[in-house]
Motif scaffolding. Structure first.
Motif, PDB file in Angstrom:
ATOM      1  N   GLN A 269       0.855  -1.187   0.000  1.00 17.97           N
ATOM      2  CA  GLN A 269       0.000   0.000   0.000  1.00 17.97           C
ATOM      3  C   GLN A 269       0.888   1.234   0.000  1.00 17.97           C
ATOM      4  N   LEU A 270       0.747   2.061  -1.040  1.00 18.11           N
ATOM      5  CA  LEU A 270       1.582   3.245  -1.214  1.00 18.11           C
ATOM      6  C   LEU A 270       1.461   4.188  -0.020  1.00 18.11           C
ATOM      7  N   VAL A 271       2.615   4.603   0.496  1.00 21.85           N
ATOM      8  CA  VAL A 271       2.649   5.565   1.597  1.00 21.85           C
ATOM      9  C   VAL A 271       3.139   6.910   1.087  1.00 21.85           C
ATOM     10  N   THR A 272       4.317   6.909   0.437  1.00 18.98           N
ATOM     11  CA  THR A 272       4.894   8.169  -0.017  1.00 18.98           C
ATOM     12  C   THR A 272       6.034   7.931  -0.994  1.00 18.98           C
ATOM     13  N   VAL A 273       6.413   8.986  -1.682  1.00 19.55           N
ATOM     14  CA  VAL A 273       7.627   9.018  -2.499  1.00 19.55           C
ATOM     15  C   VAL A 273       8.526  10.048  -1.840  1.00 19.55           C
ATOM     16  N   ILE A 274       9.770   9.646  -1.534  1.00 22.72           N
ATOM     17  CA  ILE A 274      10.671  10.574  -0.860  1.00 22.72           C
ATOM     18  C   ILE A 274      11.995  10.693  -1.621  1.00 22.72           C
ATOM     19  N   ASN A 275      12.616  11.855  -1.472  1.00 21.33           N
ATOM     20  CA  ASN A 275      13.934  12.098  -2.043  1.00 21.33           C
ATOM     21  C   ASN A 275      14.955  11.877  -0.938  1.00 21.33           C
ATOM     22  N   LEU A 276      15.662  10.776  -1.004  1.00 23.31           N
ATOM     23  CA  LEU A 276      16.634  10.446   0.032  1.00 23.31           C
ATOM     24  C   LEU A 276      17.837  11.380   0.005  1.00 23.31           C
ATOM     25  N   ALA A 277      18.126  11.974  -1.152  1.00 18.94           N
ATOM     26  CA  ALA A 277      19.276  12.865  -1.271  1.00 18.94           C
ATOM     27  C   ALA A 277      19.092  14.139  -0.448  1.00 18.94           C
ATOM     28  N   SER A 278      17.849  14.546  -0.243  1.00 19.45           N
ATOM     29  CA  SER A 278      17.601  15.783   0.507  1.00 19.45           C
ATOM     30  C   SER A 278      17.321  15.528   1.990  1.00 19.45           C
ATOM     31  N   ARG A 279      17.428  14.274   2.415  1.00 18.93           N
ATOM     32  CA  ARG A 279      17.143  13.913   3.807  1.00 18.93           C
ATOM     33  C   ARG A 279      18.414  13.838   4.634  1.00 18.93           C
ATOM     34  N   GLN A 280      18.309  14.236   5.907  1.00 21.04           N
ATOM     35  CA  GLN A 280      19.401  14.078   6.860  1.00 21.04           C
ATOM     36  C   GLN A 280      19.253  12.751   7.603  1.00 21.04           C
ATOM     37  N   HIS A 281      17.993  12.329   7.819  1.00 23.36           N
ATOM     38  CA  HIS A 281      17.705  11.098   8.553  1.00 23.36           C
ATOM     39  C   HIS A 281      16.293  10.637   8.228  1.00 23.36           C
ATOM     40  N   LEU A 282      15.997   9.420   8.623  1.00 21.03           N
ATOM     41  CA  LEU A 282      14.649   8.869   8.506  1.00 21.03           C
ATOM     42  C   LEU A 282      14.158   8.543   9.914  1.00 21.03           C
ATOM     43  N   ALA A 283      12.865   8.451  10.085  1.00 28.86           N
ATOM     44  CA  ALA A 283      12.292   8.257  11.422  1.00 28.86           C
ATOM     45  C   ALA A 283      12.781   6.984  12.104  1.00 28.86           C
ATOM     46  N   LEU A 284      12.614   5.837  11.476  1.00 22.89           N
ATOM     47  CA  LEU A 284      12.957   4.574  12.135  1.00 22.89           C
ATOM     48  C   LEU A 284      13.924   3.711  11.336  1.00 22.89           C
ATOM     49  N   ALA A 285      14.602   4.305  10.364  1.00 26.20           N
ATOM     50  CA  ALA A 285      15.547   3.539   9.550  1.00 26.20           C
ATOM     51  C   ALA A 285      16.837   4.331   9.400  1.00 26.20           C
ATOM     52  N   ASP A 286      17.932   3.616   9.244  1.00 21.56           N
ATOM     53  CA  ASP A 286      19.238   4.230   9.030  1.00 21.56           C
ATOM     54  C   ASP A 286      19.328   4.662   7.564  1.00 21.56           C
ATOM     55  N   LEU A 287      19.444   5.958   7.330  1.00 19.06           N
ATOM     56  CA  LEU A 287      19.433   6.510   5.974  1.00 19.06           C
ATOM     57  C   LEU A 287      20.526   5.897   5.098  1.00 19.06           C
ATOM     58  N   ALA A 288      21.728   5.778   5.624  1.00 20.13           N
ATOM     59  CA  ALA A 288      22.836   5.212   4.847  1.00 20.13           C
ATOM     60  C   ALA A 288      22.552   3.754   4.468  1.00 20.13           C
ATOM     61  N   LYS A 289      21.979   3.005   5.402  1.00 15.84           N
ATOM     62  CA  LYS A 289      21.654   1.596   5.145  1.00 15.84           C
ATOM     63  C   LYS A 289      20.558   1.477   4.083  1.00 15.84           C
ATOM     64  N   VAL A 290      19.553   2.350   4.145  1.00 18.01           N
ATOM     65  CA  VAL A 290      18.469   2.344   3.152  1.00 18.01           C
ATOM     66  C   VAL A 290      19.053   2.608   1.767  1.00 18.01           C
ATOM     67  N   LYS A 291      19.879   3.652   1.652  1.00 22.20           N
ATOM     68  CA  LYS A 291      20.484   3.987   0.357  1.00 22.20           C
ATOM     69  C   LYS A 291      21.335   2.842  -0.164  1.00 22.20           C
ATOM     70  N   GLN A 292      22.143   2.244   0.702  1.00 17.26           N
ATOM     71  CA  GLN A 292      23.032   1.167   0.286  1.00 17.26           C
ATOM     72  C   GLN A 292      22.249  -0.053  -0.171  1.00 17.26           C
ATOM     73  N   GLN A 293      21.214  -0.434   0.575  1.00 17.58           N
ATOM     74  CA  GLN A 293      20.433  -1.608   0.183  1.00 17.58           C
ATOM     75  C   GLN A 293      19.622  -1.358  -1.087  1.00 17.58           C
ATOM     76  N   LEU A 294      19.136  -0.142  -1.266  1.00 20.18           N
ATOM     77  CA  LEU A 294      18.443   0.179  -2.515  1.00 20.18           C
ATOM     78  C   LEU A 294      19.407   0.037  -3.691  1.00 20.18           C
ATOM     79  N   LYS A 295      20.625   0.511  -3.505  1.00 25.06           N
ATOM     80  CA  LYS A 295      21.638   0.429  -4.560  1.00 25.06           C
ATOM     81  C   LYS A 295      22.051  -1.024  -4.823  1.00 25.06           C
ATOM     82  N   ASP A 296      22.289  -1.799  -3.752  1.00 20.90           N
ATOM     83  CA  ASP A 296      22.798  -3.159  -3.881  1.00 20.90           C
ATOM     84  C   ASP A 296      21.746  -4.181  -4.291  1.00 20.90           C
TER      85      ASP A 296
END
Length: 92
Positions: free
Chosen positions: A39-66
């Protein structure tokens, strides 16, 4: 880096991040089956974020890439009884 976030209708506080909207090709079939219909929640720009509420931003970016997706699960529930018992053992 844009990504789309979906929530699980079956598992509370469980979210799936994918690189492109409605593109679940990188997500294993077994995971999608247990996740339920995303169920769609949102579309976010990770490049403009400093952090995410309950997830590690660097880990999210890395796993999306990998692997092309990131699965966010809720933190484990605290077992207060086990903690209490452990404290009692330390005191004795």
């Amino acid at each position: 880096m844009l990504c789309t976030v979906y929530k699980s209708p079956r598992k509370e506080q469980t979210y799936l991040y994918v690189e492109r909207r409605d593109d679940f090709s990188a997500v294993p079939e077994a995971l999608l089956k247990s996740f339920g219909t995303p169920q769609l929640v949102t579309v976010i720009n990770l490049a403009s974020r400093q952090h995410l509420a309950l997830a590690d931003l660097a880990k999210v970016k890395q796993q999306l890439k990998d692997q092309g997706f990131y699965l966010q699960v809720p933190p484990p529930v605290e077992n207060l009884l086990a903690e209490h018992k452990a404290q009692q053992l330390k005191q004795n």
